[in-house]
Design an enzyme around this catalytic site. Sequence first.
Site, PDB file in Angstrom:
ATOM      1  N   SER A   1       0.032  11.151  -5.378  1.00 25.31           N
ATOM      2  CA  SER A   1       1.282  11.454  -5.030  1.00 25.31           C
ATOM      3  C   SER A   1       2.248  10.869  -5.913  1.00 25.31           C
ATOM      4  O   SER A   1       3.329  11.111  -5.805  1.00 25.31           O
ATOM      5  CB  SER A   1       1.537  11.003  -3.750  1.00 25.31           C
ATOM      6  OG  SER A   1       0.809   9.881  -3.322  1.00 25.31           O
TER       7      SER A   1
ATOM      8  N   ASP B   1       7.763   3.358   4.043  1.00 20.95           N
ATOM      9  CA  ASP B   1       7.394   3.671   2.818  1.00 20.95           C
ATOM     10  C   ASP B   1       7.748   2.917   1.679  1.00 20.95           C
ATOM     11  O   ASP B   1       8.890   3.300   1.193  1.00 20.95           O
ATOM     12  CB  ASP B   1       7.337   5.313   2.392  1.00 20.95           C
ATOM     13  CG  ASP B   1       6.583   5.802   1.101  1.00 20.95           C
ATOM     14  OD1 ASP B   1       5.971   4.848   0.398  1.00 20.95           O
ATOM     15  OD2 ASP B   1       6.619   6.867   1.025  1.00 20.95           O
TER      16      ASP B   1
ATOM     17  N   HIS C   1       5.925   5.031  -2.483  1.00 22.24           N
ATOM     18  CA  HIS C   1       6.703   6.196  -3.264  1.00 22.24           C
ATOM     19  C   HIS C   1       8.173   5.610  -3.573  1.00 22.24           C
ATOM     20  O   HIS C   1       8.411   4.578  -3.343  1.00 22.24           O
ATOM     21  CB  HIS C   1       6.518   7.288  -2.598  1.00 22.24           C
ATOM     22  CG  HIS C   1       5.226   7.863  -2.160  1.00 22.24           C
ATOM     23  ND1 HIS C   1       4.480   7.633  -0.624  1.00 22.24           N
ATOM     24  CD2 HIS C   1       4.082   8.383  -2.917  1.00 22.24           C
ATOM     25  CE1 HIS C   1       3.219   7.901  -0.702  1.00 22.24           C
ATOM     26  NE2 HIS C   1       3.000   8.403  -2.177  1.00 22.24           N
TER      27      HIS C   1
END
Length: 397
Positions: free
Chosen positions: A155, A374, A377
């Site tokens: 990702s 998160d 990311h």
Amino acid sequence: MGFGYRSKIFLLLAQVLLLVVVTLAKTEVQSLSTYSKIISSSSNSSVSSSLRGRKVGRGVGARGRGRGRGIGRGRGLLGCDLYKGRWVVDTSYPLYAASSCPFIDSEFDCLKHGRSDTQYLKYAWKPDTCNLPRFDGLDLLNKWRGKKVMFVGDSLSLNQWESLACLLHASVPDAKTTFLHRDILTSLAFQDYNATIYLYRTPYLVDIVKQSIGRVLRLDSINGGDTWKDMDVLVFNSWHWWTHTGNMQPFDYIQDGSTISKDMDRLAAYYKGMSTWGKWVDLNVNPSKTKVFFQGISPTHYMGKEWGSSSRNCYGELQPVEGSSYPTGLPEAQVVLNKVLSSIKKPVTLLDVTTLSQLRKDAHPSTYGDTGVDCSHWCVPGLPDTWNQLMYASFLN
Ligand SMILES: *[C@@H]1O[C@H](CO)[C@@H](O)[C@H](O)[C@H]1NC(C)=O
Ligand SMILES: *[C@@H]1O[C@H](CO)[C@@H](O)[C@H](O)[C@H]1NC(C)=O
């Protein structure tokens, strides 16, 4: 009942999640320290120590001189080291408006999730001895005419791919595009330029094979590579999934040569898997057709004490770390990766984004993504735009 009951369940879930996160973080630290021992005892100490000092294979000049001849760091630009620098405020940033880009997934769309502190969008990377060239998407599309560009990895590859899609789209907003998504392959074609950017999802680069005993991570097998052979530009990345355990781990066994085990030191496994990838590059890449990049380790911010804070993670961080170095230095995974890169004979450019990204504790989605906090990311627009600017710079020579 209703509400009270539900909020209790919610609290319980939150506690379980916290426990999982803490356990993961601990596991990572443990396996990292185990591997540093392996590195310093069993490997070539001259190589690993010089990699720590980041002297190996820096820039084009090091090519063809013994060890590390394959690695370049995309220097060029009159010998300026683009990766040594600091973050400065630049009010002309971001390079595009989130609302005008149709390719941003919800998980990276921090503005859509209500992130209201927008200072994180206003930082530009300033190399010490030159300026980072401004991204010129039209120029890049012209350079990529008739070409296929593929990001291969997890990702974090998606993160950079989406940023690139937005940057290119913002340069030619009226150009015809075709977006295709099927299974593990996504593509975006800019028809007027006959240029396509692909994303091939494979978090380990090496294969996971279903066998009678269960799912086996095969450290020495890389069949996915057949799809990458025809590309003109390849941008690889792999690391984050190597630390996953429990429910987050998509395999039951690891196979190393003829040995199949339930688990092994994850950095050692990473070293073997990436070495398999390196052999694939040496066997399959024709350097006169294909330019190969490896996106350096993308850092996480789950331990406030790394940057001298009492916070548990990146939540509430509004500014980058000042200066040009991060207190904990390079992650061990990057040291392992450098060792692999220095053994590859074909030219591979390390997109050396690790340190400059370590400084950006403010650039993660945090609570403004799809799930929890998160700190792994990055918001788009945001930091990955700089990764793409750095990649663009290496096409300017
Ligand atoms: C270390 O380097 C030496 C000399 O370059 C080489 O002969 C040896 O095989 C290397 N050892 C390892 C473990 O890579
Ligand atoms: C577009 O690019 C491909 C290679 O990616 C090439 O085979 C094809 O001939 C090109 N088409 C045109 C119309 O230029």
